[in-house]
Design an enzyme around this catalytic site. Sequence first.
Site, PDB file in Angstrom:
ATOM      1  N   GLN A 176       0.864  -1.183   0.000  1.00 25.93           N
ATOM      2  CA  GLN A 176       0.000   0.000   0.000  1.00 25.93           C
ATOM      3  C   GLN A 176       0.901   1.233   0.000  1.00 25.93           C
ATOM      4  O   GLN A 176       1.735   1.397   0.883  1.00 25.93           O
ATOM      5  CB  GLN A 176      -0.925   0.024   1.216  1.00 25.93           C
ATOM      6  CG  GLN A 176      -1.897   1.192   1.194  1.00 25.93           C
ATOM      7  CD  GLN A 176      -2.829   1.237   2.407  1.00 25.93           C
ATOM      8  OE1 GLN A 176      -2.680   0.473   3.354  1.00 25.93           O
ATOM      9  NE2 GLN A 176      -3.778   2.155   2.370  1.00 25.93           N
ATOM     10  N   THR A 177       0.745   2.091  -1.016  1.00 23.75           N
ATOM     11  CA  THR A 177       1.597   3.271  -1.124  1.00 23.75           C
ATOM     12  C   THR A 177       0.852   4.560  -0.797  1.00 23.75           C
ATOM     13  O   THR A 177       1.473   5.547  -0.422  1.00 23.75           O
ATOM     14  CB  THR A 177       2.210   3.383  -2.532  1.00 23.75           C
ATOM     15  OG1 THR A 177       1.156   3.422  -3.484  1.00 23.75           O
ATOM     16  CG2 THR A 177       3.139   2.218  -2.813  1.00 23.75           C
ATOM     17  N   VAL A 178      -0.465   4.582  -0.947  1.00 25.89           N
ATOM     18  CA  VAL A 178      -1.283   5.724  -0.545  1.00 25.89           C
ATOM     19  C   VAL A 178      -2.145   5.235   0.605  1.00 25.89           C
ATOM     20  O   VAL A 178      -2.922   4.287   0.445  1.00 25.89           O
ATOM     21  CB  VAL A 178      -2.160   6.252  -1.706  1.00 25.89           C
ATOM     22  CG1 VAL A 178      -3.048   7.397  -1.223  1.00 25.89           C
ATOM     23  CG2 VAL A 178      -1.288   6.702  -2.872  1.00 25.89           C
ATOM     24  N   HIS A 203      -8.271   2.152  -1.106  1.00 29.40           N
ATOM     25  CA  HIS A 203      -8.683   2.179  -2.501  1.00 29.40           C
ATOM     26  C   HIS A 203      -8.698   0.748  -3.023  1.00 29.40           C
ATOM     27  O   HIS A 203      -7.899  -0.083  -2.602  1.00 29.40           O
ATOM     28  CB  HIS A 203      -7.792   3.084  -3.352  1.00 29.40           C
ATOM     29  CG  HIS A 203      -6.331   2.799  -3.267  1.00 29.40           C
ATOM     30  ND1 HIS A 203      -5.575   3.111  -2.148  1.00 29.40           N
ATOM     31  CD2 HIS A 203      -5.472   2.240  -4.149  1.00 29.40           C
ATOM     32  CE1 HIS A 203      -4.321   2.746  -2.362  1.00 29.40           C
ATOM     33  NE2 HIS A 203      -4.232   2.215  -3.573  1.00 29.40           N
ATOM     34  N   HIS A 206      -8.466  -1.533  -6.387  1.00 29.00           N
ATOM     35  CA  HIS A 206      -8.058  -1.578  -7.787  1.00 29.00           C
ATOM     36  C   HIS A 206      -8.981  -2.532  -8.529  1.00 29.00           C
ATOM     37  O   HIS A 206      -9.108  -3.698  -8.144  1.00 29.00           O
ATOM     38  CB  HIS A 206      -6.628  -2.115  -7.923  1.00 29.00           C
ATOM     39  CG  HIS A 206      -5.585  -1.271  -7.289  1.00 29.00           C
ATOM     40  ND1 HIS A 206      -4.814  -0.395  -8.003  1.00 29.00           N
ATOM     41  CD2 HIS A 206      -5.173  -1.176  -5.997  1.00 29.00           C
ATOM     42  CE1 HIS A 206      -3.962   0.202  -7.193  1.00 29.00           C
ATOM     43  NE2 HIS A 206      -4.159  -0.246  -5.967  1.00 29.00           N
TER      44      HIS A 206
END
Length: 144
Positions: free
Chosen positions: A98-100, A104, A106
């Site tokens: 997870q980068t943000v 969310h 996908h």
Amino acid sequence: MGAETGGECPFCAAAGGQPATQVLYETPDVLALFPLGPATLGHTLVLPRRHVPDLWALSATDARPLTEAVLRVAHAVREALHPDGLNVITSAGRAASQTVMHLHVHVVPRWEGDAIGDLWPRRGPAFAHEALDRAAESIRATLG
């Protein structure tokens, strides 16, 4: 709005009306848009407008509109683009890529031979039956 390392949460900014990449669908609760670096044609992110860091922080109340939007987007992608398959992916935490740190989902249309390749290892790690039994017992106990 949630804060990200180095500034404001980009998904909160998009949900708040700041210009984003292609917005495909929106309701008072969710937003669906193309990511800046899509993995495939039609790759769409579906996110709650309210800042929720990850799946573990999602309430059952917030899960319903998010799940309904994911299903709606998945069906629209299928009808519009006719992919061979579809991945629906969410990651919780940095160890899961997870980068943000704003939940969310996908929705990723897939085609035979696309650049993504296999998501899962050909052969998963082997676990002793005792370890699997202990994990299952612990999860069942936690579920109640």
